[in-house]
Each structure stands twice: as structure tokens, then as C-alpha cells.
Design an enzyme around this catalytic site. Structure first.
Site, PDB file in Angstrom:
ATOM      1  N   GLY A 145       0.829  -1.192   0.000  1.00 18.74           N
ATOM      2  CA  GLY A 145       0.000   0.000   0.000  1.00 18.74           C
ATOM      3  C   GLY A 145       0.867   1.245   0.000  1.00 18.74           C
ATOM      4  N   CYS A 146       0.289   2.342  -0.428  1.00 18.10           N
ATOM      5  CA  CYS A 146       1.070   3.582  -0.532  1.00 18.10           C
ATOM      6  C   CYS A 146       1.479   4.091   0.846  1.00 18.10           C
ATOM      7  CB  CYS A 146       0.291   4.647  -1.301  1.00 18.10           C
ATOM      8  SG  CYS A 146      -1.397   4.914  -0.727  1.00 18.10           S
ATOM      9  N   TYR A 147       0.541   4.105   1.792  1.00 21.61           N
ATOM     10  CA  TYR A 147       0.913   4.558   3.141  1.00 21.61           C
ATOM     11  C   TYR A 147       1.955   3.642   3.786  1.00 21.61           C
ATOM     12  CZ  TYR A 147      -3.080   7.862   3.293  1.00 21.61           C
ATOM     13  OH  TYR A 147      -3.967   8.887   3.077  1.00 21.61           O
TER      14      TYR A 147
END
Lengths: 342, 342, 342, 342
Positions: A145-147
Site C-alpha cells: 500500500g502507498c501509506y
């Protein structure tokens, strides 16, 4: 060209970014492009910035249409990758930008996603300890995921070196493209311009267990993460502010040394010169993460700040970096280390 | 009209916002307007949005020019208010939007500002415990900093009720107007649009001791605050995310009850309905703070998020609210509770 | 309070702005609020910036629910006002923010809107020649379109004074709120931030015949208008650039004199000092239009630039200004002449 | 690598973009980087997005420092290129991104720039009739202004084919990076975000004579241009709306045919599919111009809209494209045809 790639989900933001990067990749050829409700349409209508591909027509997302490629990128809503992936050959490199195969713990999956767990694939964050080894030669990749990408790049070095209590607070400011292209009222330009807002507060965001999982891999101490995502008025970029309590006696020098050591040989993580703090503009369109760390003596805390482009290093760029590793190519093929600024 | 007000510093952002609000104030008349290097210019050139005052001419910032008014607002760079304030009559209400008189501890002042401490005035945050009493009838007001305003509104209720360890982490996303109107390269539109960045990291921002001071007033436990400001692409607004470790056994209900009790009778602090999270757009141009609170059971933390308009409730609106109290007027005169959105 | 007002369409942008302004109106009380698919919901969920009305519940948009008010504001998609208006009493002041009753020529209506023409009501732009007289005492008002409001304020003085060939070119840059709150992919924040785009090019935008109609009312010469709307990354505001060929021998002085004369006594149209050019920030949230005019001697053209807030002077503010006139109230009640800036 | 390039003016926006593009150029090596007041500083402080060059140190802008390169890019304020260029060898390719050598008519220069005319160099817009021939083998290139680049690409085909009266109206919306990096109050983020404004109205912008010059080269009819630049809240991009009166009897088909013919073989000008209109996001970071054209039958006008990235195709990209031609390299080396979006 060495490899031919198909893309499932060519009309969304992650899919568009994969195509933007593949257009500059010298060893991967762009094959079939698929979509759901947009099947049958010209790419030029949906991704008008991909001018060289404007006349490509999207076909339906089926295992048949995706067959015959060396690499298949899946840029689909979570839940859809799982079913599709089982129908793709074991010798095909399948790179899933969705969440389905990221978590190792099925209970975590079910708690946060509310559906049966599809399984676990090698995790596409090469800069983690052991990250590259897990990806070499693999035929399945779960793109982080990006986070979690930026959060783990910020928090792992201090945690792995046992410099902090692994009770991290992460507050991240994200651009709106992370929320995808499906039109919802709160994502309208009129709503987001001029406004910063919080969402998914209180540990309920689905990326939380993914960050915890990454930290648990590098420490035996009990890990907690308080993660708060916020939405700020920009299309791309995540700025993550991460803090944890220093263990007694740990010096600022030891902290900096840990980050220097972790990233000295990394091409896509750039520890900034002391005194300079990350801005997402530094990495707009680039596959690079910029990181800075300091110690707040009064509060007894380390503070780490990192910035990435959520669509590049945070999704499509990270996907291609891991793909390069899996295919045995140079890791930086087709990936820029330079942001588009101002 | 009951009172006549002068303004020192009419060409900056704080000064402009004071004038915007005074134009709608039924009991305060706008008198002399002063400036530094902009003395002699028409206000219409400098603050073109203040159309009804376009033809007013600014005069030099001197005690003589400011004499003869019931209220004097100081919207000057820190360090300038101190000297000027001593020359203004004791019967004049002096409202300082700068930092000079905010801190009680001279050592804190010297450490963070590097100059001799001017003194301490009543602190203009009426919603704090005892806040209104300190302002009633006063002739000197220190308007709080914008970050402390929202940070204290978020952190004081849980701290005062002893529900948390007062080891707060505050990460705030601010619009650019908080950095003022003096042109600097990193504040150019080309730099800030499309970019989120961190600054003043590691406990060095000057608003840090002000937040600590506000918390120390409501607890005997040792207070630490890790405060990180970030700049996001909008002109106005601050979104503050605040978290602290819950004391053992504290329930989510107790936490919510503390915030409900704290703000039930406050006209300018709005605890949102459960499930709704603050966005700065809700309070654009308004004197209202919106707040929401939740408990993250896994991480053992309370998370409080608040939003204000840094120029309104965070500076000029707060100044006028406190002025109303000091003058014995209705507290909400001339102040809007409604944001300008979208 | 003198009058009680109902609002049909309280969940959209025009409806929200009417409520924001009515909250500050001393002579109009806010009565029933209606919605379509959002009936039954709290206003706080839909318009969270209208904090004082957060607990109001919306009811369905029916003539019955709207009965019993002195004023009914209609903020509905075009086509819906027509049917509803016929069911409201002739003694009720009905103020339509939609397009249904703006055009006098049924053929124009049918060509641009593709449906039967509902009729023509007095046009709510008081600053036009004869504009105020048409509104005094009326019980039906057609609020002008946002683009025609600013375009006519820019083009009518030179046209009426016969200083130019009435072959106007108008290029307008609009914020996204003019496109409404219904979520569409091209209006997502991710799409509009960082991008300027054209739409409705080639004379096909529905506001074109409305501009032409306004100009035909002040000249006997044949009128043509080339109107191009563009979308720029901001929520509010329209900047219109208007140019026409000067008639032979017309001087720059004569041009300026025409605009000075037209707006000298207008409270809501501000001709800027020479050399200063409009910016939409000057009128953010205000009911004011700012206008500037010059002559380009080389090109033989007059160039007029105007700025308004599309939701304020361009919709809700204009609606309330005209309502004040119709009700015999002071024209500026509840309306700000000051922009919210920066 | 075939050529080594120096850059004068490495700390500004044009210079930064040249470096960003050269980092991806396979045949040009980056040599000496110079600056004025920033000489002696690390590039990483000034252009932090150029991560691979972070440790490069800038030297003073002198002819000596620029010697020994095959190509010298000048990215200096106008007036500075002229003097420097005379000191650089005749065999060195000098590419001036400033205005000094763009205009052929010295009287135009003096009128608009108020200083002696330095001379005229081959004009770096290869897509103009005869444009490529003028650049082949040259050792001096005047890079066009950003507004003229997009304006001429929009207006030349219809003018050259004599389809319109060459009395063009051009209204352009520009991002703020076109105004440069020198900090000025009106360019602050707080001022430009949320606001559209006009400037240089009435034919006084210095790019006006450059547009006129380009049109005069393709028609014998008298040319007039009414050019109005506006500033909109984005860092990069220009959207130009251009209209002229159609000559009698000219059909929409003839107009479209002219644009199709003009750009069918151009790699960097993309005539969009009918019905699709340019957005600057399509070309963010790319060297491409997107163009669309239509006929407004009622107004008797052609309307052409074009979009470019002002720093890429409008400055640095155009510079490198012309450099490639002058050096006999493939014209598209190092230049992207794909925008970075969303």
C-alpha cells in the site's frame, strides 16, 4: 524487448501510472489492456495524458484476455485480484497492486477487509531487510500500500536497530489520487481544494495492519501503531510524519547512523542532507522516497518524515521496481529518480 | 458605535483579517491604520479584497498615530509589539496578535525567541478553563498562536480530566497564510501548490512551548509535546491531529463525555457528530473550531482532530472574540460561525 | 424578521450558499429546507460548513412542503423549477436560481436546452439598464447564470454607449463549483488540481444566448458573442476577459468614462483604480463584481476584465440582492462587499 | 555521450527543467552549472527534486566557466544573455531561453523591452513552416516564449491557409512558474491559490510582438493580436484560447483539414480526437502540445484551444528539441510525449 506485459485495470489511476512508466521502460513491451465497465473504449478518452497510447482499445478483464504475456499487472479494486490471479499461469509474473495478497495474517485480513483471505505473496518493498531476496525470481508480487511504503521506510531503521519503543505514531498527508478515480462527492475538486481533512481515524484504516506487520518483522518487542491518514489539496504525494519514544541513552548520532546505514546503498531512498526536510514536490512522478530524521530531546522522541509519490514509488513505480528484480533486470530500469518540479 | 479601534500592521495577513472582521462588527469603528514600509500607500493596493476600505491611506506605525483609540490591535512581527505596547495608555485595550506576551516563562521565551522577554499578558483563548475570567475587563490581551489555539482546544479536555498520559504528539497541516506575506522563495505558489512539506521538526517550532504551557495549566503530571508543523497547498486553515496514550481503564465513553462537557456551552467550538471528521473547509473564514475525538483500542490511544481557520479563530477572530469579552460586549459580535464553502 | 424563506435544493452548492448568506440576513428567517434524494438527512452531513444549521433535517421537494413561506428559493437542476413554480402561489416571491425562466426567446431556449420553454421572469441583474425597475415589487425572479452575470457587467457599458462593434469575444476561467456537486470523473480533485481545461467550446455553452440577449437589450446593432468557458483549479470564482473592436475614433477616455458612469453609484460593482486588474480572490464570498477596462491601441480593441464569486454575486448573492429589491428592503442587506482573502 | 552541455542559470525554474530533461537525455552530458547570487551553493538546496545532482556545486556565471562545452544553455533574465553570448565561441551551440534574440524587428524590441536590441537568432519552434530548416546545423537558437509557443501552434495553420481574418484574440491561462522563482508578493502561494487574475492586459505583454511576428511570417494580410495573459492556481501549464473571424465561405471541414495537415507528421503536436478539448494536465512534464479546433457558426469564428507545459514544451523541452535538430540528433531524444497525470 525482453518481456511483454498485460495490464488489468487500465482506466484507473494505478493502471494509468503503470502505463506511463512502462512507456519509458526499455525492456517491457505493453500488451493487452483491460478494463471493467470501460471495456471497448479508447484509452485516449480515459487517460488522455498517455498520448502515445491514445488509440489503444480496452478489452474486458478476463483471464483469457490476459493470457500470453510474461507479466500481468493487476490494478483492480481489492477483492478482484484474488479470483483472477488463480487463473493465471504459475510461470507468469503476476504483480498485484491491490491489497489481496499483502497481509500474512488471515485474521488481520478478515478484520480489516471483511472477506476471506486470498493468501500471501512476496512483498514488493525491496528496501526492507530481506526485501530483495524475497523478490528475486518470484512469479507473484504483492505491491505494498502507498501509506505502508513510506511509513515503513521511515520507521523500520529505528525499529530494527532497537533505538525506539515500537509504539509509533504516524500521521500522513495524502494527495487525492490515492482515493482512486471512482467519483464520490467528498473527492470533488470543489470539496478538496482549499481543505485538509482527516479520515479513517482511530486505527481503522486498512493500511494499519500492513504497517504493523512490517515492523513486527524487524523487532521482537510488542508493536503498536497509531496511524492517521489525512487528505490535502494535491493530486499526488504522501508526506508521513512518524514519531516514537527513544529508548534511554540513545543519541541523535546513533539515530542518524541507523538511517544512513539503512539507505546508503539504496538508489530509491534518499536521506536528505541534515537540516533539509522532505516535500512531496521533490519526488513528484519519481520512484524515490526522501527521508529525514531528527531527535526531539525535550520530548524524548525521534521524528522521521518521509515523502513519496503515492502513484509512483507508492504503487506503480514500486511495482515496476519489484518486477525488474523478479525478472533479473537492472532494478532501476524505466524508473526516474528525479521529481517533476515546480 | 461603542469603540474606536486602530490597527498597527494593516498590510499583512493578520491585519487584513482583523479589518475584514471589523467591517462586519456593529460596535467597533475602524480608525487609524498603520504600516511599516507600506506607510503612505492606499489600502486598496495592498488588501484589494477590502473593497470598502480601498481608499484608506496607511500611516506610519508610531505610538502617536495609534493614540486616541479605545482599542489598538497590533499585528506586527514578534519583537515589535513589546516596545510599542509600553507607549500605549494603560486604559487603552491593547490586543497583540504577535508572540511577545504569550509565554509566562521568560526562560522559554529566551530559548525559543532568542531575545529578552517582554512580559506576560492575559491569554486570549476564552474556551480554556478560566480563560474567560482572565479576559473580562482586561486592557491587555496576548492573542494565542494559531497552532496552539487548535492544539489546546484538542488536547486540554482529555488532559484536564486526567484521561491520558500528557505526552502528546501533535502533527498539524497548515495553509500558507500562517507564514505571512513577506515573500520568500519556499512560499511561492509554484513551490507550495502540489506539495506537502514539513518544517520546524524536532520540537523547535516556537509554538511548542506555548502548547506545553497551556497543558501544564491543567495537569500536575509532567507534560511533553512532540509538535510537527507541515505546510499543505491551501491559503487558510489548520488541521491538527493529536494523540496521547490512554490511562489504564479509561473508556471511549469517558473520553467523549469529557469533550462533550468541555464544549457543550461553547459557541465557537463545535464537537462534530460521531463519525464525522473535521475538514478545514468547514470553518473557512469562520471563528469556529471543529473537533472530533475517538479511541484507538489497539494502539491504546486517544486521537483528537481539530480544524480552524488560522487567520480567523487562529488569529484575528480569536482577537476580536477576546476583545468583545474585555469590552463587555456579546462574545460573538462580528464573528461568523459559518464557513465559506465549497 | 420580516420574511420567512423556504429553500428547495438545500444539499447542492447554490442552495448551500443561499443558506450561508441567509444566516447573516437580518430580515429573512430560514424556514423549510428540501432536497431530492437527500431528503431525510441532517444538513450537517451534507453542508458541514453551515454549523448553526447542522441539525436541520431536509424534507422532500414538494409544493406542499414549500407552502407557507413569503419567499421560496429554487436551487434545482434546470427543468425542475418550471413545473414546481406553477404550483406556488402568485403572492409568494419565487426566486429561481436555475435557467428555466431566464431566456425571453423560446426558440433560443429550445435550441440550447432541448425542451419546451417554461416562460420568462424578471431578470435578476439590477445593475443592467432598467434592471432595478423590473425587480421592484415582483413576485418572480430569474437569477442570471454565473457567466452571464460577469460577462454582462463587463460588456454592457461599452455596448450601450455604442463604443464598440458588438462582436464580443468572452473567455472565462471558472472555479469548479459552477459545475455543481453531482460527482463526475472530470470534476474529481485529482483531475482538476494542477490543470486548466476548456469545455463547451464553439458557442455551444447554454449561457451564450443569455449573454447575447442581455446585449441585444442595449443596442440595435447585430450582436454576436464568442463565448469560451474554461475550468481552472479553484473552487469559486470566475474571471472573464472580454474584448470587442473599438468603433473608429473612440478614445480610451470615452471608454473609461462609460464604465465610470455605469458603476459610480453601484454598491456591488467596483471599477478598480487604473492599473489594477481583477483577481477572483478580491471577491471570494462577496457579492461584489470587480471590473477593469483598457484600450489596446495596436489591436484596436477594448479589453474588459471582470471577476465575481460564481456562487455569491453569480448565484446566491445575486438572488438575495434581487430578493431585497423585490421585498422593498435595503438592497445590500445580508450581503458582504468584502472578499475573504488570502 | 555525443555532447557536453553547460547551463547558465541553474537555480531558476527554466534551468531546473533543462537539467531534469538532460538527466534523461542519452546523448548530452551535464557539465558546468552556473548561477548568479546562488553561486557556491549545492544544487540540492535550490532544486531538491533533482536528486541525482544534489551534490553539484554552482559556479559563477562567466564566459570562462561556460567555456569548453559543446552546448551552452542560457536560462537567464532577459538582457543578460545578449552580453554573455558574444563571448561564447561561434562553434559552440548557444541556446538562449531568454527573450534577447527572439524578435527580428529592433523597433519592436525597443518598444516592449526598453533597451538596445541584441540581434536575432534562429527561432526554436520547429513546427512552424520552415522552422526545422532554420535550425538544422545552427549554432545559435532563440527559444520562443512560452505564450508564443502555444499561441502560434494554435493560430498559424488557419492563418497560413488564409481561412481567417488575421485579427486574433488570444486569452491564455498560465501556471505561476512562468513568472519565475524571484519571490514577489503577488506570487505567494497564499495569493495565487484559489484565485484567477489578469495581468499585462491591453496588448502590453512582451510576448505580444512575438506572436504577431510569427503570424506575419505566414500571411501578407495585416495582422493584429489582442493577447491577454491570466494567472491561474497551478504551477505549470498554459491553456490558450484563440479565436479569429472566419473568411466568408470557409467550412468547418476546411478548418479541420488545415490543422490535420499541419500536424499529421508532428511528433510533439497532438490534434485531439474531435469532441475532446485540451487540458494542461494532459501534457504535464511532457514536450507535447495538445490542440483542438472548432467553428462557431453563429459567431462566424474559428476557436482553437491549445495546451502546453510552459516549462517543458514552452521552454526547456522546446530548447532541447531544437538542440537535437541543431546537433543532428533524433528530434525526440530525451523528451517525453506522455504527461504526468493525475
Amino acid at each position: 524487448m525482453g518481456a511483454k506485459a498485460a495490464l488489468a485495470g487500465a482506466s484507473g489511476y494505478a493502471g494509468g501510472e503503470i502505463l506511463r512508466l512502462l512507456l519509458a521502460h526499455p525492456e517491457i513491451e505493453i500488451g493487452t489492456l483491460t478494463a471493467g465497465s470501460n471495456a471497448g473504449r479508447r484509452l485516449g478518452e480515459l487517460q488522455p495524458h498517455l498520448l502515445p497510447l491514445a488509440d489503444r482499445v480496452l478489452v474486458e478483464t478476463t483471464a483469457e484476455n490476459l493470457a500470453g504475456h510474461d507479466v500481468v499487472f493487476l490494478a483492480l479494486p481489492h477483492g478482484q485480484s484474488g479470483a483472477l490471479a488463480t487463473q493465471l499461469g504459475a510461470d507468469v509474473l503476476v504483480v498485484d497492486c491491490g491489497a489481496d495478497y499483502r497481509l500474512r495474517d488471515g485474521a488481520d485480513w478478515e478484520e480489516f477487509y471483511g472477506s476471506p483471505h486470498a493468501g500471501t505473496w512476496p512483498y514488493g518493498l525491496p528496501e526492507l531487510p530481506g526485501g530483495r531476496a524475497a523478490l528475486a525470481g518470484t512469479r507473484r508480487i504483492a505491491v505494498p500500500g502507498c501509506y505502508p511504503t513510506v511509513s515503513l521506510l521511515c520507521t523500520v531503521p529505528a525499529t530494527a536497530a532497537d533505538l525506539v519503543e515500537p509504539d509509533w505514531v504516524v500521521v500522513a498527508a495524502s494527495g487525492t489520487s490515492g482515493a482512486g478515480k471512482a467519483p464520490k462527492p467528498h473527492l470533488l475538486g470543489s470539496e478538496v481544494m482549499g481543505s485538509a481533512s482527516a479520515y479513517g481515524v482511530g486505527g481503522v484504516h486498512r493500511h494499519t495492519p500492513e504497517i504493523v506487520q512490517g515492523l513486527r518483522a524487524v523487532t521482537d518487542a510488542p508493536v503498536t501503531v497509531s496511524f492517521t491518514p489525512t487528505l490535502v489539496p494535491m493530486s499526488r504525494g504522501i508526506l508521513a510524519t512518524c514519531t516514537a519514544r527513544l529508548r534511554p541513552g540513545v543519541t541523535a548520532e546513533a539515530v542518524r547512523a541507523a538511517y544512513t546505514a539503512a539507505y546508503a546503498d539504496e538508489g530509491f531512498v534518499h536521506l536528505l542532507a541534515e537540516g533539509q526536510w522532505p516535500a512531496t514536490a521533490m519526488v513528484y512522478g519519481a520512484n524515490t522516497a526522501v527521508v529525514q530524521v531528527t531527535v526531539d530531546e525535550r520530548a524524548g522522541r525521534v521524528v522521521v518524515v518521509g515523502a513519496i509519490d503515492n502513484l509512483a514509488k507508492g504503487t506503480a513505480g514500486g511495482a515496476i521496481q519489484s518486477t525488474n528484480i523478479a525478472l533479473g533486470l537492472a532494478e532501476d530500469l524505466g524508473l526516474s529518480k528525479t521529481g517533476v518540479a515546480p
